[in-house]
Scaffold this motif. Structure first.
Motif: not given
Length: 94
Positions: A8-32
């Motif tokens: 089934n090639i209808a939703n191939s992008n949903m099944k296989n999302p592209p890889y994210v290459v790069g720096v993971i963004p740091v969250p603004d804050g964290h719950i203490e």
């Protein structure tokens, strides 16, 4: 006879999302975490239990169904009549 199953090639992008290459963004804050003492937690728990107990007892009489008085009087009248008949039968039997 052979069965061919096509992919089934209808939703191939949903099944296989592209890889994210790069720096993971740091969250603004964290719950203490908030730390509670055992004594305070016990007090709060006992207060909640007491509130629930008081509310249950306040509404207990409204939830309880009472037997009507004529039913109780009829039951005791029949019981007294049964005792009378049994006693009379036992006395006359002797």
């Amino acid at each position: 006879m052979s069965v061919v199953v096509r992919e089934n090639i209808a939703n191939s992008n949903m099944k296989n999302p592209p890889y994210v290459v790069g720096v993971i963004p740091v969250p603004d804050g964290h719950i203490e975490p908030v730390l509670y003492s055992h004594v305070q937690a016990t007090k709060d728990f006992n207060q909640i239990c007491e509130d629930i107990f008081v509310q249950k007892n306040k509404h207990k009489s409204a939830d309880r169904k009472k037997t009507p008085k004529p039913v109780i009087y009829t039951f005791f009248a029949l019981l007294a009549y049964g005792i009378y008949k049994t006693a009379r039968h036992l006395i006359l039997k002797k």
